[in-house]
Design an enzyme around this catalytic site. Structure first.
Site, mmCIF file in Angstrom:
data_model
loop_
_atom_site.group_PDB
_atom_site.id
_atom_site.type_symbol
_atom_site.label_atom_id
_atom_site.label_comp_id
_atom_site.label_asym_id
_atom_site.label_seq_id
_atom_site.Cartn_x
_atom_site.Cartn_y
_atom_site.Cartn_z
ATOM 1 N N CYS A 1 -15.106 59.967 98.209
ATOM 2 C CA CYS A 1 -15.482 61.231 97.542
ATOM 3 C C CYS A 1 -16.184 61.242 98.309
ATOM 4 C CB CYS A 1 -16.613 60.673 96.758
ATOM 5 S SG CYS A 1 -16.015 59.738 95.003
ATOM 6 N N HIS B 1 -16.770 67.508 90.445
ATOM 7 C CA HIS B 1 -16.232 66.774 91.019
ATOM 8 C C HIS B 1 -15.262 67.275 91.767
ATOM 9 C CE1 HIS B 1 -17.002 63.032 93.956
ATOM 10 N NE2 HIS B 1 -16.934 62.878 92.528
#
Length: 408
Positions: A87, A350
């Protein structure tokens, strides 16, 4: 002293379930937006960095993803570097581009993060992609960690990371007295901010009680406390100080610090050595600033608990006191130090490879005064925490970036 680097152009697509879009189309859209914002063309870009984590697993595009996607956007013939760091891929790509500029290799660079994650017919592959963010050869170690700190063993139909965060949330509740209502208040604040972001995946405000009453995911989380799976892209154009003289300072934002660290073999309850805290301390040292000087904050809130964790790691509040500060409104829009005015991952979405760049998009827009109803008044200093993967007892990689408004 390191040479300064500036963000002179930003772009971001709408985040969400973009069934009609591809990695190529999302990349072209966001690249064009960032170049136009910077007032440059594709021919001016001297090198590019491309952040993506899911295309190999979900589409089989195992290599040269950036070369393929950026060619579709008109970027070719220059060095193109593919970045995967969970991420934290987007912010890691920014750091690599910064280093090239500081080394004098290029003066103008493009950094793009694109992710296509929504494939209703590939749910097993989507789940496997998340599980691959841990050590696949030590699955039992991950499960043992979850149980040891009070969590539940992973369930069907949810990301392993929700179980990890839920276990950490329970440990925090036991150690510092945080409550499920605290996490609900964080989620309510964040979704309330997202209501004002036209690029957010979800724009529905929630009350604290509505968050608590939402569909349970894994104790203590409800659905509104967990980030969704998303498609989307974000991009920035970076330049040297010399190049800035040509482009002009009107939209420029200075990157004062960018600190990237990896996990250590710390004790699971030694929060002072958490990767997020260590990265934040390093970033503050690089920038010559402290937590009290930050005006606007973007953190990697894969869950509402992660917001609390990173508020503490960034030194904005002592562990155990976040709940009180939340009730006082300190971290909401209009408060002392608004956190995730973009809507964060919870509301904004996301798309993994784009997330770190989307945080910088928001901070730049805030420092430029372009955020409308979610604008943080007088914002001059912003900070972003972008962490990813899980190794041992924490994220495998974390980047903390500090940006400052450029004086005219």
């Amino acid at each position: 002293m390191l040479a300064p680097v500036y963000i002179v152009g930003i772009g971001m697509t709408h985040f969400g379930k973009r069934f009609d879009e591809s990695v190529k189309s999302l990349t072209a859209s966001v690249t064009n937006a960032a170049l136009a914002d910077a007032g440059v063309t594709s021919q001016d870009i001297q090198a590019a960095w491309f952040s993506n984590t899911r295309q190999p697993m979900l589409e089989g595009q195992n290599t040269i993803r950036g070369q393929i996607a950026l060619k579709h956007a008109g970027i070719e013939g220059v060095p193109i570097v593919n970045i995967e760091n969970a991420c934290a891929s987007g912010s890691t790509a920014v750091l690599q581009a910064m280093n090239a500029i500081r080394a004098g290799m290029v003066e103008l660079a493009l950094v793009v993060g694109t992710e296509k994650m929504v494939f209703p017919d590939r749910q097993e592959q989507v789940a496997a992609a998340f599980a691959g963010g841990t050590d696949i050869h030590d699955r039992q170690g991950v499960l043992d960690y979850i149980v040891e700190i009070g969590g539940e063993l992973p369930g069907v139909g949810r990301s392993l990371f929700m179980d990890l965060y839920a276990a950490q949330a329970k440990a925090h509740m036991q150690t510092f007295g945080s409550t499920q209502e605290d996490f609900a208040r964080i989620a309510a604040n964040t979704h309330g901010h997202g209501k004002h972001n036209p690029k957010a995946q979800y724009r529905t405000a929630f009350s604290v009680q509505q968050v608590l009453n939402d569909k349970p995911i894994v104790d203590p989380f409800t659905r509104a406390m967990c980030a969704p799976v998303s498609d989307g892209a974000a991009a920035v154009v970076l330049c040297s100080e010399e190049k800035l003289k040509q482009l002009g300072r009107s939209k420029a934002v200075k990157i004062s610090a960018c600190a990237l660290l990896s996990t250590t073999s710390r004790d699971k309850f030694d929060y002072q050595q958490h990767i997020g805290r260590r990265a934040a301390n390093l970033a503050y040292e690089q920038a010559g600033l402290g937590p009290t000087e930050v005006d606007v904050i973007e953190v990697h809130d894969a869950t509402a608990y992660a917001t609390m964790q990173q508020i503490e790691n960034l030194g904005l509040c002592e562990p155990g006191n976040v709940g009180e500060r939340l009730r006082a409104g300190d971290f909401a829009l209009g408060g002392h130090q608004p956190v995730n005015p973009s809507g964060g991952l919870l509301a904004k979405g996301h798309p993994v490879g784009a997330t770190g760049l989307a945080q910088l998009y928001e901070l730049c827009a805030q420092l430029r005064g372009e955020c409308g109803a979610r604008q943080v008044a007088g914002a001059r200093v912003g900070i972003a925490e972008n962490g990813g993967g899980f190794l041992g007892v924490e994220e495998g990689a974390t980047t903390v970036t500090i940006v400052e408004k450029v004086k005219a």
